[in-house]
Design an enzyme around this catalytic site. Structure first.
Site, PDB file in Angstrom:
ATOM      1  N   SER A 171      45.275  41.099  50.393  1.00  0.00           N
ATOM      2  CA  SER A 171      44.311  40.388  51.225  1.00  0.00           C
ATOM      3  C   SER A 171      44.007  41.099  52.538  1.00  0.00           C
ATOM      4  O   SER A 171      42.993  40.813  53.178  1.00  0.00           O
ATOM      5  CB  SER A 171      44.806  38.962  51.519  1.00  0.00           C
ATOM      6  OG  SER A 171      45.951  38.990  52.350  1.00  0.00           O
ATOM      7  N   LYS A 185      47.479  37.272  58.607  1.00  0.00           N
ATOM      8  CA  LYS A 185      46.052  36.964  58.742  1.00  0.00           C
ATOM      9  C   LYS A 185      45.631  37.148  60.198  1.00  0.00           C
ATOM     10  O   LYS A 185      46.446  37.010  61.115  1.00  0.00           O
ATOM     11  CB  LYS A 185      45.754  35.510  58.313  1.00  0.00           C
ATOM     12  CG  LYS A 185      45.925  35.242  56.830  1.00  0.00           C
ATOM     13  CD  LYS A 185      44.889  35.958  56.004  1.00  0.00           C
ATOM     14  CE  LYS A 185      45.010  35.647  54.527  1.00  0.00           C
ATOM     15  NZ  LYS A 185      46.231  36.230  53.918  1.00  0.00           N
TER      16      LYS A 185
END
Length: 207
Positions: free
Chosen positions: A126, A163
């Site tokens: 990701s 993230k």
């Protein structure tokens, strides 16, 4: 110094009684005294992590796996630099805080207080093309970050993940670098369930 002595000395430094430690760990006071004596040379993994958290240190320091360093006192006693930082593969919600699992040795880092850091082994794609699976992210353990900073975050039922954190009004956006992963927008009750593990201060390749 033995692990037993380190446990005893750290408890005394923090001003905790054996009864207080026993109560928080869910064991008897006699068991705590056994941890601090030569009766037990190796702590079970189920106790090591919560005990380290309770004593505001790391399993590595309790077990003596890293090089000698100063403890961080409640009054801000300075720590030494160039210390071994434990590499963990998984972060989950754990006893009275966070549980670090799948220890995979240590890496050196030039940080002031090593017990405030961990290396997290990156999984998944990701964060590509900037961060790849298998890379190591140096995490400064802290409960919040500034908007735009890269952080390790934890959502209910999930493992800790990296993230970019964006803050907009009463909304938190968790953004991946990989465009194939849409941003996750959290607000209201969902916002209360997200937990910041710490700020990513460095990433490095693990060969």
């Amino acid at each position: 110094m033995t692990v037993n002595e380190r446990i005893h000395n750290r408890r005394k430094e923090l001003g905790l009684s054996a009864a207080e430690v026993a109560n928080k760990l869910g064991v008897s006071r006699a068991t705590v005294y056994r941890y601090e004596s030569a009766d037990i040379e190796k702590l079970p993994s189920s106790i090591l992590e919560p005990l380290a958290q309770l004593l505001k240190t790391t399993p590595a320091q309790l077990m003596g796996w890293d090089s000698p360093s100063q403890w961080v006192s409640e009054h801000g006693t300075p720590c030494q630099e160039q210390q071994q930082i434990p590499v963990v593969g998984t972060i989950r919600a754990g006893y009275n805080g966070l549980a670090y699992e799948d220890y995979d040795g240590f890496e050196y880092a030039d940080v002031p207080c090593p017990q405030e850091y961990i290396f997290l082994k990156v999984t998944g794609d990701s964060m590509e093309p900037r961060i790849f699976e298998g890379d190591l992210a140096l995490i400064h353990l802290q409960p919040d970050v500034e908007s735009g900073e890269l952080a390790a975050v934890l959502l209910p039922g999930d493992e800790g993940t990296l993230k970019r954190v964006l803050k907009q009004d009463q909304t938190l956006i968790l953004q991946a670098f990989n465009p194939n992963y849409p941003p996750r927008v959290l607000s209201g009750r969902a916002l209360e369930e997200v937990r910041i593990i710490g700020k990513v201060t460095e990433t490095r390749k693990k060969w």
